[in-house]
Scaffold this motif. Structure first.
Motif, PDB file in Angstrom:
ATOM      1  N   GLY A 112       0.547  -1.614   0.009  1.00 25.65           N
ATOM      2  CA  GLY A 112       0.032   0.344   0.135  1.00 25.65           C
ATOM      3  C   GLY A 112       0.700   1.255   0.270  1.00 25.65           C
ATOM      4  N   GLY A 139      -3.661  -0.889  -2.614  1.00 25.90           N
ATOM      5  CA  GLY A 139      -3.942   0.789  -2.584  1.00 25.90           C
ATOM      6  C   GLY A 139      -3.043   1.465  -2.783  1.00 25.90           C
ATOM      7  N   ASP A 140      -3.535   3.377  -3.277  1.00 22.18           N
ATOM      8  CA  ASP A 140      -3.180   4.158  -2.262  1.00 22.18           C
ATOM      9  C   ASP A 140      -3.752   5.210  -2.146  1.00 22.18           C
ATOM     10  N   LEU A 167      -5.081   0.808   4.891  1.00 21.16           N
ATOM     11  CA  LEU A 167      -4.742   0.217   3.855  1.00 21.16           C
ATOM     12  C   LEU A 167      -4.426  -1.260   5.052  1.00 21.16           C
ATOM     13  N   ASP A 171      -7.766  -2.124   2.687  1.00 15.92           N
ATOM     14  CA  ASP A 171      -7.528  -2.456   1.135  1.00 15.92           C
ATOM     15  C   ASP A 171      -6.695  -3.651   1.301  1.00 15.92           C
ATOM     16  N   ALA A 173      -3.286  -4.454   2.325  1.00 12.86           N
ATOM     17  CA  ALA A 173      -1.898  -3.871   2.437  1.00 12.86           C
ATOM     18  C   ALA A 173      -0.661  -4.718   3.846  1.00 12.86           C
TER      19      ALA A 173
END
Length: 227
Positions: A112, A139-140, A167, A171, A173
């Motif tokens: 992430g 993700g970002d 994140l 997400d 990460a």
């Protein structure tokens, strides 16, 4: 052997000082490292236009440094001028964005990225797409803080922990990349707070460069060995 030049393409000496502190442990490996500020750069690089504008003065600075250089690191997430500089020198030339992603891929399965602003994310996506790593990107997410605002330690740490937690938890990460050289001093507290690996991009790029310099490993070996 020469000096590894780490060039901050923005004009913020505060950012350069943070980079210098972050890479300080790597000086124990013996190569001279000098962190420089590009005086012609903006206070922070927050857009593609700003990134593109710093390329000519960055290349001019690198040309002046070339005789004493062992290698170069471009210390801006987005790697402005990286490929242009590689066209001009056979010495190891690395960008912090590229190196941080490569490093993250060795520390976890899905990385992430903590960005400064939402406007930075499309620029990152183009780079990650070119690298072929989109299937490993969790993700970002953006802090909503500009480069100058990162100097506020209390606000920045709080936002980085919150975004990093999203994140990690939302997400998926399992390793994080700090998406701006101005975040350099926050790696240790962020890693301690979140309990997963955090990659500081300047450290990643300098570490990679220090491995290449004594090996003579470069993107243009024919030119290097012809000297």
């Amino acid at each position: 052997m020469g000096t590894l030049y780490v060039i901050n393409p923005n004009s913020s000496r505060t950012v350069t000082e943070g980079i210098d502190a972050a890479i300080a442990p790597l000086r124990a490996l013996g190569t001279e490292i000098e962190c420089l500020t590009l005086a012609e750069g903006p206070p922070g690089i927050e857009s593609q236009a700003q990134a593109d504008a710093v390329v000519p003065p960055l290349l001019a600075l690198a040309e002046r440094l070339e005789p004493a250089a062992a290698g170069f690191v471009i210390a801006c997430f987005g790697d402005p001028g990286l490929h242009a500089l590689r066209d001009r020198t056979a010495k190891p030339t690395l960008g912090i964005q590229e190196c941080s992603v490569v490093t993250a891929l060795t520390l976890g399965q899905r990385f992430g990225v903590i960005s400064i602003l939402s406007a930075s994310i499309p620029r990152h996506m183009r780079a990650f797409g070119a690298m072929g790593v989109m299937d490993r990107l969790a993700g970002d997410r953006a802090l909503g803080l500009g480069v100058a605002e990162l100097a506020d330690a209390t606000t920045t740490r709080s936002r980085m922990e919150a975004v990093g937690a999203d994140l990690r938890d939302r997400d998926g990460a399992d390793v994080l990349v700090m998406g701006c050289a101005g975040m350099a001093r926050y790696r240790d507290p962020l890693e301690a707070a979140l309990g997963i690996p955090v990659v500081e991009p300047c450290q990643a790029a300098v570490a990679m460069a220090l491995g290449r310099i004594p090996l003579g490993q470069t993107h243009r070996p024919g030119d290097r060995h012809a000297r």
